[in-house]
Design a protein around this motif. Structure first.
Motif, PDB file in Angstrom:
ATOM      1  N   MET A  64       0.841  -1.207   0.000  1.00  0.00           N
ATOM      2  CA  MET A  64       0.000   0.000   0.000  1.00  0.00           C
ATOM      3  C   MET A  64       0.873   1.254   0.000  1.00  0.00           C
ATOM      4  O   MET A  64       0.641   2.176  -0.779  1.00  0.00           O
ATOM      5  N   ALA A  65       1.882   1.278   0.842  1.00  0.00           N
ATOM      6  CA  ALA A  65       2.769   2.448   0.915  1.00  0.00           C
ATOM      7  C   ALA A  65       3.559   2.613  -0.382  1.00  0.00           C
ATOM      8  O   ALA A  65       3.674   3.727  -0.909  1.00  0.00           O
ATOM      9  N   LYS A  66       4.097   1.523  -0.912  1.00  0.00           N
ATOM     10  CA  LYS A  66       4.877   1.580  -2.154  1.00  0.00           C
ATOM     11  C   LYS A  66       4.024   2.099  -3.301  1.00  0.00           C
ATOM     12  O   LYS A  66       4.459   2.950  -4.077  1.00  0.00           O
ATOM     13  N   ILE A  90      -4.504  13.524  -6.559  1.00  0.00           N
ATOM     14  CA  ILE A  90      -5.490  12.559  -6.072  1.00  0.00           C
ATOM     15  C   ILE A  90      -5.404  12.515  -4.543  1.00  0.00           C
ATOM     16  O   ILE A  90      -4.313  12.518  -3.975  1.00  0.00           O
ATOM     17  N   SER A  91      -6.543  12.512  -3.898  1.00  0.00           N
ATOM     18  CA  SER A  91      -6.558  12.532  -2.429  1.00  0.00           C
ATOM     19  C   SER A  91      -6.061  11.200  -1.858  1.00  0.00           C
ATOM     20  O   SER A  91      -6.139  10.156  -2.516  1.00  0.00           O
ATOM     21  N   GLU A  92      -5.573  11.267  -0.632  1.00  0.00           N
ATOM     22  CA  GLU A  92      -5.115  10.046   0.057  1.00  0.00           C
ATOM     23  C   GLU A  92      -6.251   9.030   0.154  1.00  0.00           C
ATOM     24  O   GLU A  92      -6.044   7.834  -0.030  1.00  0.00           O
ATOM     25  N   ALA A  93      -7.456   9.515   0.457  1.00  0.00           N
ATOM     26  CA  ALA A  93      -8.608   8.614   0.581  1.00  0.00           C
ATOM     27  C   ALA A  93      -8.919   7.930  -0.743  1.00  0.00           C
ATOM     28  O   ALA A  93      -9.214   6.735  -0.775  1.00  0.00           O
ATOM     29  N   ASP A  94      -8.840   8.688  -1.842  1.00  0.00           N
ATOM     30  CA  ASP A  94      -9.114   8.100  -3.148  1.00  0.00           C
ATOM     31  C   ASP A  94      -8.034   7.103  -3.547  1.00  0.00           C
ATOM     32  O   ASP A  94      -8.337   6.041  -4.087  1.00  0.00           O
ATOM     33  N   VAL A  95      -6.773   7.418  -3.286  1.00  0.00           N
ATOM     34  CA  VAL A  95      -5.693   6.469  -3.579  1.00  0.00           C
ATOM     35  C   VAL A  95      -5.917   5.187  -2.796  1.00  0.00           C
ATOM     36  O   VAL A  95      -5.810   4.084  -3.338  1.00  0.00           O
ATOM     37  N   GLU A 100      -6.840  -0.446  -2.540  1.00  0.00           N
ATOM     38  CA  GLU A 100      -7.472  -1.587  -1.858  1.00  0.00           C
ATOM     39  C   GLU A 100      -8.169  -2.473  -2.882  1.00  0.00           C
ATOM     40  O   GLU A 100      -8.099  -3.698  -2.797  1.00  0.00           O
ATOM     41  N   TRP A 101      -8.832  -1.844  -3.839  1.00  0.00           N
ATOM     42  CA  TRP A 101      -9.528  -2.588  -4.902  1.00  0.00           C
ATOM     43  C   TRP A 101      -8.516  -3.328  -5.776  1.00  0.00           C
ATOM     44  O   TRP A 101      -8.673  -4.519  -6.052  1.00  0.00           O
ATOM     45  N   VAL A 102      -7.460  -2.629  -6.201  1.00  0.00           N
ATOM     46  CA  VAL A 102      -6.439  -3.254  -7.049  1.00  0.00           C
ATOM     47  C   VAL A 102      -5.793  -4.422  -6.323  1.00  0.00           C
ATOM     48  O   VAL A 102      -5.670  -5.523  -6.874  1.00  0.00           O
TER      49      VAL A 102
END
Length: 109
Positions: A64-66, A90-95, A100-102
């Protein structure tokens, strides 16, 4: 009885983890931020498919961080010579929603 409780807790945890991935919202965000112009769910376009990304980072606790860093700052060389452009707005929430989906394998909405 104890085994039943443990099994029920495991199922509830798995269900809530799956429910946490909002595929429709993630795809909407990915489309709005031009991610889908280079990536597809199950086939390579300009960049790798989301399913390839999920497979590469499966079990990687730092994924997630990478990947957040890669989305925000861009990069090159991981999937070939074509650079991934930065998407700093892009917002942190959107990323987080998209990644999470990917990382869940980009399940269908």
């Amino acid at each position: 009885m104890k085994q039943f409780v443990i099994a029920a807790m495991m199922l509830a945890g798995a269900a809530s983890a799956h429910a946490a991935v909002d595929a429709a919202k993630a795809q909407e965000i990915a489309t709005k931020n031009a991610c889908m112009g280079c990536h597809q769910v199950d086939k390579k376009l300009v960049g790798p498919s989301y399913k390839e990304v999920a497979a590469k980072y499966k079990g990687d606790k730092g994924a997630m961080a990478k990947l957040t860093d890669k989305v925000k700052k861009g990069g090159s060389g991981v999937w070939g010579p074509v650079p991934m452009p930065a998407n700093p707005n892009i917002s942190e929430a959107d990323v987080k929603t998209v990644l999470e989906w990917v990382l869940a394998g980009a399940p269908a909405k």
